[in-house]
Design a protein around this motif. Structure first.
Motif, PDB file in Angstrom:
ATOM      1  N   ARG A   1       0.765  -1.345  -0.048  1.00 26.57           N
ATOM      2  CA  ARG A   1      -0.030   0.013  -0.137  1.00 26.57           C
ATOM      3  C   ARG A   1       0.943   1.382   0.045  1.00 26.57           C
ATOM      4  NH1 ARG A   1       0.259  -1.951   5.333  1.00 26.57           N
ATOM      5  NH2 ARG A   1       0.901  -0.448   6.816  1.00 26.57           N
ATOM      6  N   THR A   2       2.087   1.294   0.323  1.00 23.61           N
ATOM      7  CA  THR A   2       2.873   2.394   0.483  1.00 23.61           C
ATOM      8  C   THR A   2       3.842   2.571  -0.880  1.00 23.61           C
ATOM      9  OG1 THR A   2       4.953   1.227   1.180  1.00 23.61           O
ATOM     10  CG2 THR A   2       3.233   2.049   2.813  1.00 23.61           C
ATOM     11  N   LEU A   3       3.435   1.681  -1.743  1.00 25.29           N
ATOM     12  CA  LEU A   3       4.365   1.783  -3.132  1.00 25.29           C
ATOM     13  C   LEU A   3       3.905   2.940  -3.925  1.00 25.29           C
ATOM     14  CD1 LEU A   3       4.476  -1.796  -4.524  1.00 25.29           C
ATOM     15  CD2 LEU A   3       6.621  -0.330  -3.802  1.00 25.29           C
ATOM     16  N   PRO A   4       4.488   3.642  -4.538  1.00 20.44           N
ATOM     17  CA  PRO A   4       4.101   4.648  -5.456  1.00 20.44           C
ATOM     18  C   PRO A   4       3.259   4.003  -6.935  1.00 20.44           C
ATOM     19  CG  PRO A   4       6.336   4.673  -5.611  1.00 20.44           C
ATOM     20  CD  PRO A   4       6.204   3.754  -4.627  1.00 20.44           C
ATOM     21  N   PRO A   5       2.955   4.418  -7.791  1.00 24.19           N
ATOM     22  CA  PRO A   5       2.551   4.045  -9.198  1.00 24.19           C
ATOM     23  C   PRO A   5       3.759   3.126  -9.849  1.00 24.19           C
ATOM     24  CG  PRO A   5       1.504   6.155  -8.993  1.00 24.19           C
ATOM     25  CD  PRO A   5       2.649   6.122  -7.597  1.00 24.19           C
ATOM     26  N   ILE A   6       3.436   2.230 -10.063  1.00 26.36           N
ATOM     27  CA  ILE A   6       4.639   1.360 -10.644  1.00 26.36           C
ATOM     28  C   ILE A   6       4.776   1.590 -12.212  1.00 26.36           C
ATOM     29  CG2 ILE A   6       5.776  -1.041 -11.042  1.00 26.36           C
ATOM     30  CD1 ILE A   6       5.516   0.186  -8.089  1.00 26.36           C
TER      31      ILE A   6
ATOM     32  N   VAL B   1       1.984 -10.481  -9.031  1.00 30.16           N
ATOM     33  CA  VAL B   1       1.764 -10.004 -10.424  1.00 30.16           C
ATOM     34  C   VAL B   1       0.354  -9.391 -10.476  1.00 30.16           C
ATOM     35  CG1 VAL B   1       1.660 -10.557 -12.764  1.00 30.16           C
ATOM     36  CG2 VAL B   1       3.623 -10.983 -11.471  1.00 30.16           C
ATOM     37  N   LYS B   2      -0.490 -10.371 -10.173  1.00 26.12           N
ATOM     38  CA  LYS B   2      -2.154 -10.033 -10.328  1.00 26.12           C
ATOM     39  C   LYS B   2      -2.440  -8.669  -9.434  1.00 26.12           C
ATOM     40  CE  LYS B   2      -3.421 -14.738 -10.946  1.00 26.12           C
ATOM     41  NZ  LYS B   2      -4.088 -15.699 -10.105  1.00 26.12           N
ATOM     42  N   ARG B   3      -1.631  -8.127  -8.699  1.00 24.27           N
ATOM     43  CA  ARG B   3      -1.921  -6.722  -8.031  1.00 24.27           C
ATOM     44  C   ARG B   3      -1.625  -5.610  -9.075  1.00 24.27           C
ATOM     45  NH1 ARG B   3       0.493  -6.912  -1.641  1.00 24.27           N
ATOM     46  NH2 ARG B   3      -0.630  -8.960  -1.010  1.00 24.27           N
ATOM     47  N   LEU B   4      -0.981  -5.759  -9.883  1.00 21.46           N
ATOM     48  CA  LEU B   4      -0.473  -4.697 -10.744  1.00 21.46           C
ATOM     49  C   LEU B   4      -1.800  -4.437 -11.615  1.00 21.46           C
ATOM     50  CD1 LEU B   4       2.991  -6.170 -11.622  1.00 21.46           C
ATOM     51  CD2 LEU B   4       2.615  -3.819 -10.346  1.00 21.46           C
ATOM     52  N   PRO B   5      -1.856  -2.895 -12.106  1.00 24.52           N
ATOM     53  CA  PRO B   5      -2.439  -2.605 -13.190  1.00 24.52           C
ATOM     54  C   PRO B   5      -2.268  -3.449 -14.634  1.00 24.52           C
ATOM     55  CG  PRO B   5      -1.775  -0.498 -11.840  1.00 24.52           C
ATOM     56  CD  PRO B   5      -1.106  -2.073 -11.701  1.00 24.52           C
ATOM     57  N   ARG B   6      -3.165  -3.837 -15.233  1.00 24.51           N
ATOM     58  CA  ARG B   6      -2.944  -4.669 -16.512  1.00 24.51           C
ATOM     59  C   ARG B   6      -2.230  -3.692 -17.676  1.00 24.51           C
ATOM     60  NH1 ARG B   6      -3.767  -7.217 -12.889  1.00 24.51           N
ATOM     61  NH2 ARG B   6      -4.863  -9.332 -12.826  1.00 24.51           N
ATOM     62  N   THR B   7      -2.142  -2.490 -17.314  1.00 22.81           N
ATOM     63  CA  THR B   7      -1.601  -1.628 -18.356  1.00 22.81           C
ATOM     64  C   THR B   7      -0.051  -1.557 -17.878  1.00 22.81           C
ATOM     65  OG1 THR B   7      -2.027   0.052 -17.095  1.00 22.81           O
ATOM     66  CG2 THR B   7      -3.396  -0.448 -18.910  1.00 22.81           C
TER      67      THR B   7
END
Length: 393
Positions: free
Chosen positions: A184-189, A207-213
């Motif tokens: 939750r503390t990560l900036p946009p990846i 990996v499934k937590r990441l936006p698909r873009t």
């Protein structure tokens, strides 16, 4: 494998079957598919444009260095990329797959896990979470989340390496230290780089937590695994290939390792490390998972002036089985010297108990080898899990 073979790019071959996951991954039942284009127009630029970029081949040559022998990945408009059905010819050594006698030896030597009496040292493993450092457009910094997972800030991008945020991975006891950076503390990846498909480096739940873009940079043959999960910006690279994202160059380089995710997909996808270079020429090398060998010196020749090398130091016992694929601490120091890097940050230890060495031994041996080599102490970034170091503010 000969040096000449290591220097060459694999010729396009047959359609590569999709890498199968184990029973814990629902996508394991999906069928293999023809590998579509390896890059996305938004993630990749033409060779002509990249060559003129600051920090690119021309810039390197302008610094009095040999121009890197790297190749930009083909433009997607040229059509789908096809990969060989197997990359077994890239192996540096025979696969570290024990036979019946080897398994008996492992049991006899109790070499699969650390000795029981050393587990009392687990509370001493270095863990010191702290907020991520502020990052401007020119910042280069690294934060160790644990194992081979780093938050790399470079060229205005936030890049994750081999992200594994799960408490447990298949076939291995749960992690012995917490993740150093809460999700939750990560900036946009801005991008993700993957070294290979072993479960402790490619974690489906994370990996499934990441936006698909999210742009994903992966080894040859591994792109279909991501596309099956809906990722739309996937670049598959062969050794010595590179591509660009918003002024940062991503180069895929060799490693002494292998790949497998199920009983039927051994070496069907490639493995390697990554060199990230910003527009000012700052370079961070992420080795992924690797044994010691000639590739480190070759990487130094192709990508001179590495500022920071993220190198594995754990999961090396027993040596008779793991030497070809995992550097021990002394070999990691030699790899650092071969690379000619300005600084080294150790990884691949203090997170999962994957082999037989005592939990604290990798760091103790690394520091001893560093002193024995007469290397400057401030060039060893032996960070606690969760800690950061800023190379360029």
């Amino acid at each position: 494998m000969s040096d000449q073979r290591a220097h060459s790019l694999a010729a396009p071959g047959a359609t590569d079957p999709a890498a199968a996951d184990g029973a814990t991954d629902p996508a394991a039942t999906e069928s293999a598919a023809t590998d579509p284009a390896a890059t996305n127009p938004e993630a990749t630029e033409s060779a002509a444009t990249a060559d003129a970029r600051p920090g690119g081949p021309r810039a390197a040559a302008g610094r009095g260095l040999d121009a890197p022998r790297t190749t930009d990945v083909p433009d997607p408009s040229t059509g789908p990329r096809r990969w060989p059905a197997s990359f077994v010819d890239r192996l540096s050594d025979p696969l570290p797959m024990p036979g019946v006698r080897d398994i008996a030896r492992l049991v006899r030597e109790c070499a699969v896990r650390p000795p029981a009496h050393t587990l009392k040292d687990l509370p001493l493993l270095p863990v010191a979470p702290e907020p991520l450092p502020a990052a401007g457009p020119g910042t280069v910094s690294v934060t160790w989340a644990g194992h081979a997972s780093w938050v790399v800030r470079i060229g205005g991008l936030t890049v994750l390496t081999d992200p594994v945020w799960s408490r447990r991975i298949p076939g291995t006891p749960r992690r012995v230290t917490p993740v150093g950076v809460p999700w939750r503390t990560l900036p946009p990846i801005d991008a993700v780089v993957i070294s290979h498909n072993h479960y402790d480096h490619l974690d489906a739940p994370t990996v499934k937590r990441l936006p698909r873009t999210t742009p994903c940079y992966v080894p040859a043959g591994l792109g279909e695994w991501f596309r099956r999960r809906g990722f739309t910006r996937v670049a598959e690279l062969d050794w010595w290939e590179g591509t660009w994202l918003r002024g940062v160059r991503f180069d895929f380089v060799p490693a002494h390792h292998w790949s497998r995710r199920s009983l039927t997909d051994t070496c069907r996808t490639l493995w390697g490390g990554w060199v990230l270079t910003d527009s000012a020429g700052h370079r961070v090398y992420f080795a992924g998972d690797t044994g010691y060998g000639a590739y480190f010196a070759e990487i130094a020749r192709v990508h001179p002036g590495i500022d920071l090398a993220l190198l594995p130091i754990g999961a090396y016992t027993p040596r008779w089985m793991l030497r070809p694929v995992h550097t021990d601490p002394e070999e990691a120091v030699q790899a650092y010297l071969d690379l000619g890097a300005a600084a080294m940050a150790p990884m691949h230890w203090a997170t999962f108990l994957l082999s037989g060495e005592p939990p604290l031994e990798p760091l103790i041996r690394l520091r001893a080898a560093w002193r024995a080599a007469g290397l400057p102490r401030d060039a060893l970034w032996d960070l606690p899990i969760g800690a950061s170091r800023v190379l360029v503010a």
